[in-house]
Design a protein around this motif. Sequence first.
Motif, PDB file in Angstrom:
ATOM      1  N   ARG A 151      46.119 -47.292-105.869  1.00  4.29           N
ATOM      2  CA  ARG A 151      46.263 -47.707-107.270  1.00  4.29           C
ATOM      3  C   ARG A 151      46.763 -46.561-108.146  1.00  4.29           C
ATOM      4  O   ARG A 151      47.675 -46.728-108.948  1.00  4.29           O
ATOM      5  CB  ARG A 151      44.917 -48.199-107.804  1.00  4.29           C
ATOM      6  CG  ARG A 151      44.492 -49.499-107.182  1.00  4.29           C
ATOM      7  CD  ARG A 151      43.132 -49.927-107.662  1.00  4.29           C
ATOM      8  NE  ARG A 151      42.722 -51.159-106.985  1.00  4.29           N
ATOM      9  CZ  ARG A 151      41.666 -51.864-107.302  1.00  4.29           C
ATOM     10  NH1 ARG A 151      40.892 -51.467-108.287  1.00  4.29           N
ATOM     11  NH2 ARG A 151      41.363 -52.959-106.654  1.00  4.29           N
ATOM     12  N   GLY A 174      52.998 -51.418 -94.707  1.00  9.98           N
ATOM     13  CA  GLY A 174      52.245 -52.626 -95.032  1.00  9.98           C
ATOM     14  C   GLY A 174      50.771 -52.530 -94.731  1.00  9.98           C
ATOM     15  O   GLY A 174      50.112 -53.545 -94.502  1.00  9.98           O
ATOM     16  N   GLN A 175      50.236 -51.328 -94.725  1.00  8.55           N
ATOM     17  CA  GLN A 175      48.819 -51.165 -94.398  1.00  8.55           C
ATOM     18  C   GLN A 175      47.948 -51.528 -95.590  1.00  8.55           C
ATOM     19  O   GLN A 175      48.194 -51.080 -96.713  1.00  8.55           O
ATOM     20  CB  GLN A 175      48.530 -49.726 -93.956  1.00  8.55           C
ATOM     21  CG  GLN A 175      49.096 -49.395 -92.585  1.00  8.55           C
ATOM     22  CD  GLN A 175      48.424 -48.195 -91.953  1.00  8.55           C
ATOM     23  OE1 GLN A 175      47.519 -47.589 -92.535  1.00  8.55           O
ATOM     24  NE2 GLN A 175      48.847 -47.844 -90.761  1.00  8.55           N
ATOM     25  N   THR A 176      46.927 -52.316 -95.353  1.00  5.61           N
ATOM     26  CA  THR A 176      45.982 -52.662 -96.400  1.00  5.61           C
ATOM     27  C   THR A 176      45.075 -51.475 -96.673  1.00  5.61           C
ATOM     28  O   THR A 176      45.029 -50.505 -95.899  1.00  5.61           O
ATOM     29  CB  THR A 176      45.105 -53.852 -95.972  1.00  5.61           C
ATOM     30  OG1 THR A 176      44.358 -53.449 -94.821  1.00  5.61           O
ATOM     31  CG2 THR A 176      45.952 -55.070 -95.633  1.00  5.61           C
ATOM     32  N   ILE A 236      50.587 -45.710-107.364  1.00  4.03           N
ATOM     33  CA  ILE A 236      51.629 -46.614-107.861  1.00  4.03           C
ATOM     34  C   ILE A 236      51.613 -46.684-109.388  1.00  4.03           C
ATOM     35  O   ILE A 236      52.667 -46.830-110.023  1.00  4.03           O
ATOM     36  CB  ILE A 236      51.510 -48.013-107.216  1.00  4.03           C
ATOM     37  CG1 ILE A 236      52.814 -48.780-107.439  1.00  4.03           C
ATOM     38  CG2 ILE A 236      50.326 -48.790-107.748  1.00  4.03           C
ATOM     39  CD1 ILE A 236      52.974 -49.977-106.555  1.00  4.03           C
ATOM     40  N   GLN A 237      50.439 -46.562-109.983  1.00  2.02           N
ATOM     41  CA  GLN A 237      50.383 -46.566-111.450  1.00  2.02           C
ATOM     42  C   GLN A 237      51.107 -45.343-112.018  1.00  2.02           C
ATOM     43  O   GLN A 237      51.797 -45.440-113.034  1.00  2.02           O
ATOM     44  CB  GLN A 237      48.929 -46.572-111.932  1.00  2.02           C
ATOM     45  CG  GLN A 237      48.138 -47.821-111.578  1.00  2.02           C
ATOM     46  CD  GLN A 237      48.433 -49.009-112.493  1.00  2.02           C
ATOM     47  OE1 GLN A 237      49.438 -49.042-113.178  1.00  2.02           O
ATOM     48  NE2 GLN A 237      47.558 -50.001-112.465  1.00  2.02           N
ATOM     49  N   LEU A 294      53.597 -43.753-110.609  1.00  2.00           N
ATOM     50  CA  LEU A 294      55.035 -43.963-110.440  1.00  2.00           C
ATOM     51  C   LEU A 294      55.564 -44.921-111.502  1.00  2.00           C
ATOM     52  O   LEU A 294      56.645 -44.716-112.060  1.00  2.00           O
ATOM     53  CB  LEU A 294      55.348 -44.511-109.042  1.00  2.00           C
ATOM     54  CG  LEU A 294      55.067 -43.583-107.860  1.00  2.00           C
ATOM     55  CD1 LEU A 294      55.603 -44.193-106.570  1.00  2.00           C
ATOM     56  CD2 LEU A 294      55.689 -42.213-108.072  1.00  2.00           C
ATOM     57  N   ALA A 300      51.024 -47.847 -97.407  1.00  2.00           N
ATOM     58  CA  ALA A 300      50.958 -49.213 -97.940  1.00  2.00           C
ATOM     59  C   ALA A 300      52.348 -49.818 -98.108  1.00  2.00           C
ATOM     60  O   ALA A 300      52.585 -50.958 -97.707  1.00  2.00           O
ATOM     61  CB  ALA A 300      50.221 -49.214 -99.280  1.00  2.00           C
ATOM     62  N   THR A 301      53.283 -49.078 -98.689  1.00  2.00           N
ATOM     63  CA  THR A 301      54.591 -49.664 -99.003  1.00  2.00           C
ATOM     64  C   THR A 301      55.505 -49.734 -97.782  1.00  2.00           C
ATOM     65  O   THR A 301      56.201 -50.729 -97.591  1.00  2.00           O
ATOM     66  CB  THR A 301      55.316 -48.868-100.103  1.00  2.00           C
ATOM     67  OG1 THR A 301      55.381 -47.501 -99.731  1.00  2.00           O
ATOM     68  CG2 THR A 301      54.598 -48.986-101.419  1.00  2.00           C
ATOM     69  N   LYS A 308      41.521 -47.482-101.880  1.00  2.21           N
ATOM     70  CA  LYS A 308      42.026 -48.313-102.969  1.00  2.21           C
ATOM     71  C   LYS A 308      42.419 -47.459-104.171  1.00  2.21           C
ATOM     72  O   LYS A 308      43.460 -47.682-104.802  1.00  2.21           O
ATOM     73  CB  LYS A 308      40.969 -49.340-103.387  1.00  2.21           C
ATOM     74  CG  LYS A 308      40.783 -50.468-102.375  1.00  2.21           C
ATOM     75  CD  LYS A 308      39.802 -51.505-102.905  1.00  2.21           C
ATOM     76  CE  LYS A 308      39.710 -52.694-101.954  1.00  2.21           C
ATOM     77  NZ  LYS A 308      38.779 -53.728-102.442  1.00  2.21           N
TER      78      LYS A 308
END
Lengths: 253, 191
Positions: B174, B152-154, B177-178, B180, B148-149, B170
């Motif tokens: 989520r 840029g993949q959705t 990143i939460q 991190l 994702a980062t 998803k």
Amino acid sequence: MSGTGALSCAAVQDLAPELALNLVTGTQRSQALAHLDGCPTCRGVIDELADVADSLLLLAEEAEPPAGFTGRVLARGSSQGPSAYQAPPVLPSPRRRARLKPDRRRRLVLTSVAAAVVVAGTGLGVGLDLGLGTGGNGGGGFQVAGSDALGALGGRRLAATALRLHGREVGQVFVYAGRPSWVFMTVDTGDVHEPVTCELQVDGGATVVLGSFSSSNGYQSWGSTVAIEPSSIRGVRLVSAAGAVLASASLTR
Amino acid sequence: MAHHRPAVEALADEVLLSGLALDEPGMDLAFVQRFQRRVFGLAVSLVGDAAAAEDIAQEALLRAWRHASTYDPRRGSVPTWLLTITRNVAIDFLRLRRALPTDPEALLDISDQAMGPDDAAVAGDMAHRLRLAVAGLPFDQRRALVLATFYGQTAEAISASEQIPLGTAKTRIRAGIQKLRAAMTEPEGAR
């Protein structure tokens, strides 16, 4: 905070990771942006997540580019020229778009003005730190006086403040006391399509007309040297040909 | 009184970029020299090919140069802004090729040996904490976050490429990143 857009705080914060990573598109993105526009709490949440995501890019290993790389970049940059390059600008992520808004123009101009002073100062062997990198002019203005860099440039004072219309910021004005002294401004004149006159209100209540500029596309930048003592300027006012005040700013001594 | 001219190299990143936008002499060279290793390093990590990475790095630096006047410090640091541009150029390149030429996990070499002296001196504790936090993520979450980062993949794209349900994709993004964020925002010594 809730009710500031089509989505609730709970819904936006549920989407926060994807918003921070700029992975949300379409209607959902529009709805989230509308909410973020008026909700600093949700913006804060997304800011934190986006900062983490951005930091990940910094963890990638550095590597030495091939020999001659620097020269090739400079050659391409020099040959194309600033106006020849047609690449689209990089779109800011939702959280950043939400917090740029009117304040962004001020920041960009302030940074450029600061750079101009610093760069000029560099050639003279001095530097000036306006402290613009960390915010802090939330009141809409700042002043720099008595610095080595300003002195080396022949300047005594640089002041900036917001131009407002009915309390809403519509631009910024800079007043420079030096040789020569000048006033420069950026302003959004909205739908006005007629000449705009810049008036200076000076100590004692007198009004001095600085000059006029045409307004046709909303966002304008304009400046002029001033013959009067800049420290006597107490206010700046932009007036339409019909006499309507389009923007004004107050300056403190 | 005699003044000593400070080196352009000593200017803050933001001031250097503003000087570049104003076309000040010497700023272009200083800008390229300061950031080329970072930009090329990310490019080669993303595409895995030195020749393509050079094209991407050149394009990223030129794009930043042309749009230097649009840089806003509140949108992040100059290196972050520049690396985001680099990533976007690389993503465009990879979309044309329709392939991921590098192993996503290899992008984040999480060993301490990968941390160079600059990391320790400049990024220091922040970089170290982030590396540790990344290393502490479950493999699936780390992989989803990298996709994702960096690419840029959705969630939909990750769901398709990893052959997992959309909801799982998803959740991995989520949760990753939460975690991190929690690791980066918790007080020093709380770990």
